[in-house]
Design a protein around this motif. Structure first.
Motif, PDB file in Angstrom:
ATOM      1  N   GLY A   5     -35.147  -2.727 -89.657  1.00 27.27           N
ATOM      2  CA  GLY A   5     -35.046  -1.213 -89.645  1.00 27.27           C
ATOM      3  C   GLY A   5     -34.278  -0.931 -90.842  1.00 27.27           C
ATOM      4  O   GLY A   5     -32.993  -0.669 -90.650  1.00 27.27           O
ATOM      5  N   ALA A   6     -34.757  -0.302 -91.912  1.00 26.89           N
ATOM      6  CA  ALA A   6     -34.124  -0.020 -93.239  1.00 26.89           C
ATOM      7  C   ALA A   6     -33.205   1.165 -92.838  1.00 26.89           C
ATOM      8  O   ALA A   6     -33.797   2.096 -92.083  1.00 26.89           O
ATOM      9  N   HIS A   7     -32.108   1.373 -93.667  1.00 31.66           N
ATOM     10  CA  HIS A   7     -31.387   2.966 -93.306  1.00 31.66           C
ATOM     11  C   HIS A   7     -30.999   3.044 -92.258  1.00 31.66           C
ATOM     12  O   HIS A   7     -31.222   4.176 -91.589  1.00 31.66           O
ATOM     13  N   PHE A   8     -30.552   2.106 -91.570  1.00 29.87           N
ATOM     14  CA  PHE A   8     -30.104   2.395 -89.964  1.00 29.87           C
ATOM     15  C   PHE A   8     -31.163   2.587 -89.135  1.00 29.87           C
ATOM     16  O   PHE A   8     -31.162   3.441 -88.277  1.00 29.87           O
ATOM     17  N   ALA A   9     -32.565   2.295 -89.434  1.00 30.79           N
ATOM     18  CA  ALA A   9     -33.702   2.297 -88.816  1.00 30.79           C
ATOM     19  C   ALA A   9     -34.123   3.685 -88.577  1.00 30.79           C
ATOM     20  O   ALA A   9     -34.857   4.202 -87.621  1.00 30.79           O
ATOM     21  N   GLY A  10     -33.569   4.739 -89.380  1.00 27.22           N
ATOM     22  CA  GLY A  10     -33.804   6.182 -89.251  1.00 27.22           C
ATOM     23  C   GLY A  10     -33.327   6.849 -90.343  1.00 27.22           C
ATOM     24  O   GLY A  10     -32.493   8.069 -89.910  1.00 27.22           O
ATOM     25  N   TRP A  11     -33.887   6.853 -91.543  1.00 23.81           N
ATOM     26  CA  TRP A  11     -33.077   7.578 -92.550  1.00 23.81           C
ATOM     27  C   TRP A  11     -32.733   9.044 -92.378  1.00 23.81           C
ATOM     28  O   TRP A  11     -34.079   9.729 -92.072  1.00 23.81           O
ATOM     29  N   SER A  12     -31.834   9.822 -92.202  1.00 21.70           N
ATOM     30  CA  SER A  12     -31.379  11.056 -92.133  1.00 21.70           C
ATOM     31  C   SER A  12     -31.574  11.447 -90.654  1.00 21.70           C
ATOM     32  O   SER A  12     -31.414  12.675 -90.200  1.00 21.70           O
ATOM     33  N   MET A  13     -32.119  10.520 -89.798  1.00 19.46           N
ATOM     34  CA  MET A  13     -32.143  10.993 -88.374  1.00 19.46           C
ATOM     35  C   MET A  13     -31.582   9.464 -87.741  1.00 19.46           C
ATOM     36  O   MET A  13     -31.963   9.041 -86.603  1.00 19.46           O
ATOM     37  N   ARG A  19     -30.648   6.423 -80.498  1.00 19.37           N
ATOM     38  CA  ARG A  19     -30.952   6.457 -79.040  1.00 19.37           C
ATOM     39  C   ARG A  19     -32.130   5.825 -78.713  1.00 19.37           C
ATOM     40  O   ARG A  19     -32.203   5.447 -77.563  1.00 19.37           O
ATOM     41  N   GLN A  20     -33.153   5.865 -79.615  1.00 18.22           N
ATOM     42  CA  GLN A  20     -34.531   5.361 -79.390  1.00 18.22           C
ATOM     43  C   GLN A  20     -34.408   3.714 -79.424  1.00 18.22           C
ATOM     44  O   GLN A  20     -35.235   3.207 -78.588  1.00 18.22           O
ATOM     45  N   LEU A  21     -33.604   3.133 -80.405  1.00 18.34           N
ATOM     46  CA  LEU A  21     -33.784   1.649 -80.801  1.00 18.34           C
ATOM     47  C   LEU A  21     -32.876   0.793 -80.611  1.00 18.34           C
ATOM     48  O   LEU A  21     -33.052  -0.486 -80.384  1.00 18.34           O
ATOM     49  N   LEU A  27     -34.701  -5.943 -83.000  1.00 22.34           N
ATOM     50  CA  LEU A  27     -34.552  -5.434 -84.100  1.00 22.34           C
ATOM     51  C   LEU A  27     -33.175  -5.391 -84.835  1.00 22.34           C
ATOM     52  O   LEU A  27     -32.098  -5.634 -84.282  1.00 22.34           O
ATOM     53  N   TYR A  28     -33.487  -5.559 -86.079  1.00 23.36           N
ATOM     54  CA  TYR A  28     -31.921  -5.615 -86.739  1.00 23.36           C
ATOM     55  C   TYR A  28     -31.951  -4.156 -87.760  1.00 23.36           C
ATOM     56  O   TYR A  28     -33.100  -3.690 -87.935  1.00 23.36           O
ATOM     57  N   VAL A  29     -30.916  -3.760 -88.449  1.00 22.52           N
ATOM     58  CA  VAL A  29     -30.792  -2.690 -88.856  1.00 22.52           C
ATOM     59  C   VAL A  29     -30.080  -2.912 -90.326  1.00 22.52           C
ATOM     60  O   VAL A  29     -29.299  -3.954 -90.029  1.00 22.52           O
ATOM     61  N   ASP A  30     -30.242  -2.413 -91.396  1.00 19.92           N
ATOM     62  CA  ASP A  30     -29.620  -2.429 -92.517  1.00 19.92           C
ATOM     63  C   ASP A  30     -28.877  -1.027 -92.986  1.00 19.92           C
ATOM     64  O   ASP A  30     -29.026   0.032 -92.420  1.00 19.92           O
ATOM     65  N   LEU A  31     -27.774  -1.098 -93.550  1.00 21.23           N
ATOM     66  CA  LEU A  31     -26.944  -0.010 -93.970  1.00 21.23           C
ATOM     67  C   LEU A  31     -27.486   0.922 -95.341  1.00 21.23           C
ATOM     68  O   LEU A  31     -26.851   1.697 -95.621  1.00 21.23           O
ATOM     69  N   SER A  32     -28.481   0.247 -95.817  1.00 20.27           N
ATOM     70  CA  SER A  32     -29.124   1.037 -96.999  1.00 20.27           C
ATOM     71  C   SER A  32     -29.208   2.344 -97.075  1.00 20.27           C
ATOM     72  O   SER A  32     -29.537   2.916 -95.932  1.00 20.27           O
ATOM     73  N   SER A  33     -28.908   2.873 -97.942  1.00 19.99           N
ATOM     74  CA  SER A  33     -29.068   4.599 -98.139  1.00 19.99           C
ATOM     75  C   SER A  33     -28.673   5.256 -96.973  1.00 19.99           C
ATOM     76  O   SER A  33     -29.032   6.195 -96.527  1.00 19.99           O
ATOM     77  N   SER A  34     -27.434   4.781 -96.350  1.00 19.53           N
ATOM     78  CA  SER A  34     -26.794   5.511 -95.074  1.00 19.53           C
ATOM     79  C   SER A  34     -25.471   5.963 -95.134  1.00 19.53           C
ATOM     80  O   SER A  34     -25.205   6.949 -94.967  1.00 19.53           O
ATOM     81  N   LEU A  35     -24.658   5.047 -95.778  1.00 19.57           N
ATOM     82  CA  LEU A  35     -23.312   5.286 -95.614  1.00 19.57           C
ATOM     83  C   LEU A  35     -22.852   6.281 -96.459  1.00 19.57           C
ATOM     84  O   LEU A  35     -21.528   7.068 -96.036  1.00 19.57           O
TER      85      LEU A  35
END
Length: 127
Positions: A5-13, A19-21, A27-35
């Protein structure tokens, strides 16, 4: 099937997505476009909600420069072991590349730390 899940699996949300995931084994998440948009404390909470073994380094380049993303990342209160996991060990384990030598990855990690120190020195000189 394993999902990243890119962008912490929920960019801007991010919090809603977490909470959902969080806790899903595939599922893995990445940090892109989030920090850039999260406080270090919130980023830390999200990382630990998913599990440090399920978080991957990502910058979303060319949207964001690696150096600035690394600055954000280094403000998060993580152990050296957690940093190594996120920066390369988790990706290594996910991709199951047995021919990659951890020693080389550790040397790269040390290089990134040296680069960060040089960037700090340059900024101090510029000020």
């Amino acid at each position: 099937m394993t999902v990243i899940g890119a962008h912490f699996a929920g960019w801007s949300m991010w919090e809603d997505a977490t909470r959902q995931l969080a806790g899903r084994k595939n599922l893995y998440v990445d940090l892109s476009s989030s920090l850039y948009a999260l406080s270090p404390e919130t980023a830390n909470e999200l990382i630990h909600a998913y599990g440090t073994d399920k978080v991957l380094w990502g910058t979303d380049y060319p949207m964001w420069e690696s150096e600035s993303e690394m600055e954000y990342f280094n403000k998060i209160d993580l152990t050296d072991e957690e940093r190594s996991m996120i920066l390369y060990e988790n990706a290594f384990n996910l991709l199951k590349r047995p021919n990659i030598d951890y020693k080389i990855l550790k040397e790269f990690d040390n290089y990134l730390k040296e680069l960060e120190e040089e960037l700090i020195k340059i900024k101090e000189i510029s000020i």
